[in-house]
Write an enzyme that holds these catalytic residues in place. Structure first.
Site, PDB file in Angstrom:
ATOM      1  N   GLU A  52      20.314 -30.500  30.807  1.00  0.00           N
ATOM      2  CA  GLU A  52      21.266 -29.617  31.482  1.00  0.00           C
ATOM      3  C   GLU A  52      21.117 -29.867  32.982  1.00  0.00           C
ATOM      4  O   GLU A  52      20.215 -29.341  33.617  1.00  0.00           O
ATOM      5  CB  GLU A  52      20.977 -28.160  31.137  1.00  0.00           C
ATOM      6  CG  GLU A  52      21.896 -27.160  31.822  1.00  0.00           C
ATOM      7  CD  GLU A  52      21.435 -25.721  31.628  1.00  0.00           C
ATOM      8  OE1 GLU A  52      21.593 -24.924  32.587  1.00  0.00           O
ATOM      9  OE2 GLU A  52      20.920 -25.391  30.548  1.00  0.00           O
ATOM     10  N   THR A  74      24.490 -24.219  35.513  1.00  0.00           N
ATOM     11  CA  THR A  74      24.803 -23.408  36.694  1.00  0.00           C
ATOM     12  C   THR A  74      26.251 -23.639  37.123  1.00  0.00           C
ATOM     13  O   THR A  74      26.570 -23.780  38.301  1.00  0.00           O
ATOM     14  CB  THR A  74      23.836 -23.724  37.867  1.00  0.00           C
ATOM     15  OG1 THR A  74      22.521 -23.906  37.366  1.00  0.00           O
ATOM     16  CG2 THR A  74      23.798 -22.574  38.866  1.00  0.00           C
ATOM     17  N   LYS A 126      23.971 -18.243  25.832  1.00  0.00           N
ATOM     18  CA  LYS A 126      22.665 -18.419  26.457  1.00  0.00           C
ATOM     19  C   LYS A 126      22.077 -17.036  26.746  1.00  0.00           C
ATOM     20  O   LYS A 126      22.665 -16.268  27.517  1.00  0.00           O
ATOM     21  CB  LYS A 126      22.840 -19.221  27.748  1.00  0.00           C
ATOM     22  CG  LYS A 126      21.652 -19.248  28.685  1.00  0.00           C
ATOM     23  CD  LYS A 126      22.024 -20.055  29.921  1.00  0.00           C
ATOM     24  CE  LYS A 126      21.054 -19.867  31.056  1.00  0.00           C
ATOM     25  NZ  LYS A 126      21.426 -20.646  32.237  1.00  0.00           N
TER      26      LYS A 126
END
Length: 216
Positions: free
Chosen positions: A43, A73, A133
């Protein structure tokens, strides 16, 4: 089919390493060290300068392998689109964003938004998110997944934040489908100790394999 295949490939990695770095060059070195240790889920966060360029480089470098490169992000649809164009196979956000969800649906790319409350989880499901998440995982703890699955038994959860080798089994036992691993895995990179990162990655993936073999 594209989204389903990308999602399954991402889940199959078992561990998604969160890559943060001060420069693009260091991000690539960090990613290489992680992959060398056997963790194949990456990620690449948008806190990395020129993140989309780094994603493109890693996607090209590891084309045809089991490595899965996604973007993290991601706070807005513009960043999501840049990441997808660069080749990101999944998009992760610390929160849920409707515009990002719509864009990912349009391009058939899995969107994994950060959720903490049942309301946030339900909203993510309504907009087509197949995995959420749980963030910050350190605050929620593994038992929170069991609580989630009371009203949402079909919800797929990726905890991120606070996941380490010692508690990984507890997360999977609680129902996690994949885990996100950040600071504890990549910590040696703060001192440019990439061999240390590789060693940590080996420990994470070996623990994941042990957990999976014990549940068969």
């Amino acid at each position: 089919m594209k989204r389903a295949e990308s999602l399954q490939k991402t889940i199959d990695t078992g561990v998604i390493a969160v890559v943060r770095a001060e420069t693009p060059e260091k991000a690539v070195k960090l990613a290489d060290a992680i992959i060398e240790g056997g963790v194949t889920g990456l990620e690449l966060t948008y806190s990395v300068p020129h993140a989309d360029t780094v994603i493109s480089e890693l996607v090209e470098k590891y084309k045809g392998t089991k490595v899965v490169v996604g973007a993290g992000t991601v706070l807005d649809a513009t960043s999501a689109r840049l990441a997808i164009i660069a080749g990101a196979e999944f998009i992760v956000s610390p929160t849920f964003d409707v515009d990002v969800a719509f864009l990912c649906n349009l391009y058939q790319v899995p969107y994994v938004p950060g959720t903490y409350t049942p309301t946030e989880a339900q909203t993510a499901l309504k907009y087509g998110c197949e995995v959420v998440k749980m963030f910050p995982g350190a605050m929620a703890g593994p038992s929170a997944i069991k609580d989630y699955k009371g009203p949402f038994p079909y919800l797929n959860v990726m905890p991120s934040g606070g996941v380490n080798v010692e508690n990984m089994a507890a997360w999977f036992e609680a129902g996690a489908v994949v885990v996100g691993a950040g600071g504890e895995l990549t910590k040696p990179a703060q001192n440019d100790d990439f061999d240390g990162v590789t060693k940590n990655a080996e420990e994470y993936i070996n623990e994941f394999k042990r957990i999976k073999s014990s549940t068969k």
